[in-house]
Write an enzyme that holds these catalytic residues in place. Structure first.
Site, PDB file in Angstrom:
ATOM      1  CD  GLU A  33      -2.466  -0.998   2.845  1.00  0.00           C
ATOM      2  OE1 GLU A  33      -2.582   0.114   3.401  1.00  0.00           O
ATOM      3  OE2 GLU A  33      -2.861  -2.052   3.335  1.00  0.00           O
ATOM      4  CE  LYS A  56       5.262   4.619   7.166  1.00  0.00           C
ATOM      5  NZ  LYS A  56       5.144   5.987   7.643  1.00  0.00           N
ATOM      6  CG  ASP A  76       4.747  12.286   5.264  1.00  0.00           C
ATOM      7  OD1 ASP A  76       4.611  11.925   6.451  1.00  0.00           O
ATOM      8  OD2 ASP A  76       5.655  13.040   4.876  1.00  0.00           O
ATOM      9  CE1 TYR A 131      -3.554   2.305   8.679  1.00  0.00           C
ATOM     10  CE2 TYR A 131      -3.450   4.376   7.489  1.00  0.00           C
ATOM     11  CZ  TYR A 131      -3.253   3.650   8.633  1.00  0.00           C
ATOM     12  OH  TYR A 131      -2.742   4.268   9.734  1.00  0.00           O
ATOM     13  CE  LYS A 152       9.099   5.699   7.123  1.00  0.00           C
ATOM     14  NZ  LYS A 152       9.708   6.377   8.248  1.00  0.00           N
ATOM     15  CB  CYS A 182      28.184  26.350  29.460  1.00  0.00           C
ATOM     16  SG  CYS A 182      26.400  26.298  29.277  1.00  0.00           S
ATOM     17  CB  CYS A 219      25.536  28.351  33.092  1.00  0.00           C
ATOM     18  SG  CYS A 219      26.687  26.988  32.917  1.00  0.00           S
ATOM     19  CB  CYS A 246      27.495  22.633  30.342  1.00  0.00           C
ATOM     20  SG  CYS A 246      27.214  23.572  31.855  1.00  0.00           S
ATOM     21  CB  CYS A 260      23.880  24.303  33.320  1.00  0.00           C
ATOM     22  SG  CYS A 260      23.695  25.096  31.731  1.00  0.00           S
TER      23      CYS A 260
HETATM   24  P1  AMP Z   1       5.846   5.094  11.600  1.00  0.00           P
HETATM   25  O1  AMP Z   1       5.200   6.302  12.232  1.00  0.00           O
HETATM   26  O2  AMP Z   1       6.919   5.423  10.630  1.00  0.00           O
HETATM   27  O3  AMP Z   1       6.195   4.044  12.582  1.00  0.00           O
HETATM   28  O4  AMP Z   1       4.731   4.439  10.673  1.00  0.00           O
HETATM   29  C1  AMP Z   1       3.457   4.119  11.163  1.00  0.00           C
HETATM   30  C2  AMP Z   1       2.484   5.130  10.631  1.00  0.00           C
HETATM   31  O5  AMP Z   1       2.385   5.062   9.223  1.00  0.00           O
HETATM   32  C3  AMP Z   1       1.100   4.867  11.086  1.00  0.00           C
HETATM   33  O6  AMP Z   1       0.865   5.405  12.374  1.00  0.00           O
HETATM   34  C4  AMP Z   1       0.284   5.572  10.046  1.00  0.00           C
HETATM   35  O7  AMP Z   1       0.076   6.917  10.436  1.00  0.00           O
HETATM   36  C5  AMP Z   1       1.179   5.667   8.829  1.00  0.00           C
HETATM   37  N1  AMP Z   1       0.639   5.040   7.617  1.00  0.00           N
HETATM   38  C6  AMP Z   1       0.518   5.666   6.438  1.00  0.00           C
HETATM   39  N2  AMP Z   1       0.006   4.858   5.510  1.00  0.00           N
HETATM   40  C7  AMP Z   1      -0.223   3.672   6.112  1.00  0.00           C
HETATM   41  C8  AMP Z   1      -0.741   2.427   5.659  1.00  0.00           C
HETATM   42  N3  AMP Z   1      -1.109   2.232   4.393  1.00  0.00           N
HETATM   43  N4  AMP Z   1      -0.829   1.420   6.554  1.00  0.00           N
HETATM   44  C9  AMP Z   1      -0.436   1.600   7.837  1.00  0.00           C
HETATM   45  N5  AMP Z   1       0.056   2.750   8.309  1.00  0.00           N
HETATM   46  C10 AMP Z   1       0.178   3.781   7.456  1.00  0.00           C
HETATM   47 ZN    ZN Z   2      25.854  25.447  31.286  1.00  0.00          ZN
END
Ligand code: AMP
Ligand code: ZN
Length: 670
Positions: free
Chosen positions: A117, A119, A121, A226, A313, A407, A410, A425, A430
């Site tokens: 599927e 992913k 964002d 999904y 990814k 630092c 501080c 530091c 601090c």
């Molecule tokens: P991560 O935050 O990188 O661990 O990935 C998990 C997150 O991917 C989930 O919490 C979803 O928000 C997101 N996500 C996006 N598309 C999908 C998908 N097709 N299936 C499952 N999770 C997804």
């Molecule tokens: Zn400091």
């Protein structure tokens, strides 16, 4: 029109709603409208008019409810029925093959397929339906508890407010903004002299967390579904079947494709790496899931992520830009961390203006100088990094960076111990360290104290109201009310939130202490092995090292932490404040409301909402935000809302405020 009788109006309203729903589905889900925008607007106007004439006929799932309007004080908390886990990541074909190997190791089943599927964002959401109506939408939160964003989710046009199936359903999906909508919003913001959002994800997050649902409505969010987490009366065998069912119910389902083996999965992943730009929304990779749901169950999950799925990814994206300066920031352990301040540059849809340089050696190794043109890389949500310097572009004006010997906060002389890469530091008081330690303590995975953020911590430290996190528990409302920008209500909220945090699980408390190298995982391990803080404080180095997952570095750091008198004093103060400092405490509390679900409606005389919630949860019960057939009690105060009627319909036990009090008192006597 006025003498239009109610029966007729009812019929007309029903017909209009059906037409509008169909039009929304054609437009927002199928992307294939059959009526013009003007025709659509006309239907909506007619419906609004009728509903204003007969307000008693307005229902929560009417398309008119999508325009927003309700303004909340805060989001209610929602406990997830199943924890929302993360996904493991993979970055190349080899790692995908490794994943398939692990699947094979964990099962004898050889006849299985994968579903690949997008992913997306965006932000994940939990969605519940009941009796054919959209009931509840919630954010992921910390995975166990999220926030109720139902009002804002109603504004998402591709999410049906009404479906055919009357069963109880729980779904998951991703809320996002399309690239074109993101651009429209930013153009508007620029016109209004507001700061544009850095990327579609941030813009979506900002919109989803709006307390005013009218603002959310103006942002045109989208959702792709999904997963189906539960269905009250149907079993499914495969993920594909689930998708078919969701589609049939009118949901906008996520793009998916079946792959018979990991080779095919890899092919699909590589294909999308090139095609990703063609989509009108951002994807940061693909998700690979086992199709067979029984096999998923067999494989199970680790504490962090399911064993039956992995994220692939896309490789990081890179751009060149100039290093304007190098700044030093201080962490909670006093580490001086250099950060490159960059000329802002767009990478993978977001503006990058800073990159971490890690430490002095890293700068030397890469020979990064102020004024250099550098190649910057960003991968997913990881902090951007400098890959290398483009040395051909130097003109001689670049300046070498020198680590300060004092630092910057501080003024104490800094130290870099032999053999270590980090300069620190060493002043334990601090202010920068103090602040970071407190921020760590209140953070979500630690004590999760809402309302105590960087600005408030600064104020508290500056006004000498606190020196460390232990002091938080001795703050009084009047201390806070005297601070700038703190009203009576927000002060009370902060005090309540601090009080509530006293019962956090023992492992969270261990993590919150801020012992170097002790992350959430190590804290869990420690809490499994030691039942109280005093036991942990008495542990010897050897004993600690014997625990799996606790290496010598962590062990040393724990010993050092408790050897410090200041830290031991801090623990005494936490004890005095009544913080949960043992595992038993968490387990053995009297749970006389174990497993019971409560819903509250109307205003109560003697309790605030967070107080009742607290009481119920302490006794093992749960306070949830909406009434369902699974609700055990509805507690009503003055002017109860629609939940009252709903509970009556479902035959749920209804308690008045005084009956609720009796319930608490009677049980407590036992
Ligand atoms: P991560 O935050 O990188 O661990 O990935 C998990 C997150 O991917 C989930 O919490 C979803 O928000 C997101 N996500 C996006 N598309 C999908 C998908 N097709 N299936 C499952 N999770 C997804
Ligand atoms: Zn400091």
């Amino acid at each position: 029109m006025n003498n239009l009788n109610k029966e007729k109006a009812k019929k007309k309203i029903k017909a209009l709603r059906e037409k509008i729903r169909k039009a929304e589905y054609r437009y927002f889900v199928l992307d294939d409208p059959q009526i013009s925008d003007a025709e659509f607007d006309k239907l909506m106007q007619d419906l609004l008019k009728l509903e204003s004439q007969f307000p008693e006929l307005v229902t929560a799932d009417s398309p008119t409810q999508r325009v927003g309007g309700e303004v909340l004080d805060e989001f209610e908390k929602v406990e997830h029925s199943t924890e929302m886990l993360s996904l493991d990541n993979s970055f190349n074909a080899e790692e995908l093959r490794g994943f398939d190997q692990r699947v094979k190791k964990n099962t004898t089943e050889r006849d299985y397929q994968y579903i690949v599927e997008h992913k997306i964002d965006g932000l994940s959401a939990v969605i519940r339906y009941q009796g054919g109506s959209f009931q509840l939408g919630a954010t992921r939160g910390n995975g166990e508890v999220g926030e109720n964003i139902t009002e804002n989710m109603k504004t998402i046009r591709s999410l049906p407010l009404k479906i055919e199936d009357k069963a109880e359903l729980e779904l998951r999906g991703e809320i996002y903004l399309s690239k074109s909508e993101f651009e429209r919003i930013n153009e508007k913001r620029l016109e209004n002299e507001k700061k544009p959002f850095a990327n579609p994800r941030n813009a979506a997050a900002g919109s989803v967390r709006q307390l005013d649902s009218k603002i959310a409505a103006s942002r045109r969010l989208s959702i792709l579904i999904y997963d189906l987490i539960s269905h009250s009366n149907r079993e499914f065998e495969t993920h594909l079947e689930v998708f078919a069912y969701l589609e049939e119910q009118g949901f906008n389902v996520n793009w998916h494709k079946k792959a018979d083996d990991i080779g095919k999965v890899i092919e699909i992943c590589q294909e999308w790496e090139e095609k990703r730009e063609s989509l009108d929304f951002e994807i940061d990779g693909l998700v690979v899931k086992i199709n067979n749901l029984n096999l998923r169950e067999e494989l199970g999950s680790t504490a962090r992520s399911p064993r039956w799925a992995i994220a692939y990814k896309f490789p990081a994206q890179q751009k060149t830009t100039r290093v304007k300066s190098i700044e030093i920031s201080l962490g909670r352990t006093g580490a001086l961390t250099p950060t490159a301040v960059l000329e802002p540059v767009e990478i993978a849809g977001s503006t990058v203006s800073r990159a971490t340089l890690h430490n002095e050696d890293e700068i030397k190794r890469k020979d990064i100088r102020i004024g250099d043109i550098v190649l910057v890389q960003k991968a997913g949500d990881v902090i951007p990094e400098v890959v290398k310097v483009i040395k051909e572009k130097r003109d001689g004006c670049e300046k070498e960076f020198e680590m300060p010997d004092h630092c910057p906060v501080c003024g104490t002389k800094v130290k870099r111990p032999e053999g270590e890469a980090v300069t620190r530091c060493t002043n334990i008081s601090c202010p920068a360290q103090r602040k970071e330690k407190i921020l760590h303590f209140v953070s979500r995975d630690a004590m999760n104290i809402e309302g105590v953020g960087p600005a408030l911590v600064d104020q508290l430290l500056e006004n000498d109201l606190i020196d460390d996190y232990g002091d938080l528990y001795f703050l009084k409302k009047h201390h806070l009310q005297n601070l700038e920008r703190m009203g009576e209500k927000s002060s009370q909220n902060v005090i309540d939130a601090i009080k509530q945090s006293k019962d956090r699980e023992f492992f969270r408390v261990i993590y919150a202490l801020g012992i170097r190298h002790v992350g959430l995982g190590a804290a869990r391990t420690l809490s499994d092995n030691y039942s109280s803080i005093s036991q942990l404080m008495e542990a010897s180095n050897e004993e600690l090292e014997e625990i799996d997952e606790i290496g010598p570095v962590i062990a040393d750091s724990i010993i050092d932490f408790f050897a410090e008198k200041q830290n031991r004093d801090l623990i005494s103060r936490l004890r005095q404040a009544g913080i949960n400092l043992s595992r038993e405490n968490t387990e053995e509390k009297e749970k006389f409301l174990e497993g019971l679900k409560f819903v509250f409606t109307g205003s109560l005389n003697d309790f605030t909402r967070s107080e009742v919630k607290d009481l119920v949860e302490k006794a093992g019960g749960r306070s949830v935000s909406s009434v369902s057939s699974k609700t055990d009690y509805l507690v009503i105060g003055d002017n109860p809302g629609s939940k009252y009627q709903k509970a009556q319909e479902l035959g749920i036990k209804i308690l008045s405020e005084s009956e609720f009090k009796e319930l608490l008192e009677n049980k407590e006597e036992k």
